[in-house]
Design a protein around this motif. Structure first.
Motif, PDB file in Angstrom:
ATOM      1  N   ARG A 103     -28.129   9.713 -32.527  1.00 44.69           N
ATOM      2  CA  ARG A 103     -28.720  10.808 -32.912  1.00 44.69           C
ATOM      3  C   ARG A 103     -27.724  11.854 -32.410  1.00 44.69           C
ATOM      4  N   ARG A 104     -27.465  13.081 -33.171  1.00 38.33           N
ATOM      5  CA  ARG A 104     -26.745  14.114 -33.078  1.00 38.33           C
ATOM      6  C   ARG A 104     -27.999  15.133 -32.464  1.00 38.33           C
ATOM      7  N   PHE A 106     -29.016  18.949 -32.010  1.00 39.57           N
ATOM      8  CA  PHE A 106     -28.829  20.043 -33.071  1.00 39.57           C
ATOM      9  C   PHE A 106     -27.863  21.078 -32.465  1.00 39.57           C
ATOM     10  N   GLU A 107     -27.206  21.803 -33.101  1.00 38.48           N
ATOM     11  CA  GLU A 107     -26.264  23.121 -32.805  1.00 38.48           C
ATOM     12  C   GLU A 107     -26.884  24.351 -33.641  1.00 38.48           C
ATOM     13  N   ASP A 110     -26.702  24.502 -37.235  1.00 42.43           N
ATOM     14  CA  ASP A 110     -27.748  23.398 -37.928  1.00 42.43           C
ATOM     15  C   ASP A 110     -28.750  23.977 -38.282  1.00 42.43           C
ATOM     16  N   TYR A 111     -29.213  25.282 -37.952  1.00 38.49           N
ATOM     17  CA  TYR A 111     -30.361  25.842 -38.202  1.00 38.49           C
ATOM     18  C   TYR A 111     -30.144  26.901 -39.305  1.00 38.49           C
TER      19      TYR A 111
END
Length: 135
Positions: A103-104, A106-107, A110-111
């Motif tokens: 899984r990546r 979150f950066e 991404d939000y």
């Protein structure tokens, strides 16, 4: 990495080749310059699960009943593509029945910007994922 909980019952002396293979894999990640963090995790008998319900948080001590697989450890790597991450995951010296869940992380990008604004100012710099330990 998901493992059979029975792995924690094995004698360390019987696992020397498995440890050596994992060490070689971790060294490859390091030499490739992509390893950000890694840790093996203690057995579920050493942990707790925090469950949330209508009455709030409840602490449940491990081991957890009927666990067929548990998270035994993790790697955080920084690669250029999903395909590259898959290729590295396929190289893990895992045993039959073990699995890697890819899984990546979150950066900030991404939000939703509105959600970030409501949360307050966030740094675009990655946080330290692994805390320093006292010796």
């Amino acid at each position: 990495m998901r493992v059979d909980p029975a792995v924690y019952d094995r004698e360390p002396a019987s696992e020397t080749e498995a440890y050596a293979a994992m060490g070689r894999y971790n060294e490859e990640l390091t030499k490739a310059g992509i390893l950000l963090a890694l840790d093996g995790l203690q057995p579920p008998s050493e942990g707790e699960r925090i469950e949330f319900g209508p009455g709030g948080a409840t602490v449940v001590d491990g081991p957890f009943a009927e666990a067929k697989e548990v998270v035994g450890g993790y790697w955080i790597i920084d690669v250029k593509s999903h395909d590259e991450a898959v290729e590295w995951a396929k190289r893990v010296p895992a045993r039959g029945g073990e699995a890697i869940e890819l899984r990546r992380v979150f950066e900030v990008a991404d939000y939703d910007p509105a959600g970030l604004e409501a949360h307050g100012e966030l740094s675009s710099q990655p946080s330290q994922q692994t805390a320093a330990r006292d010796a």
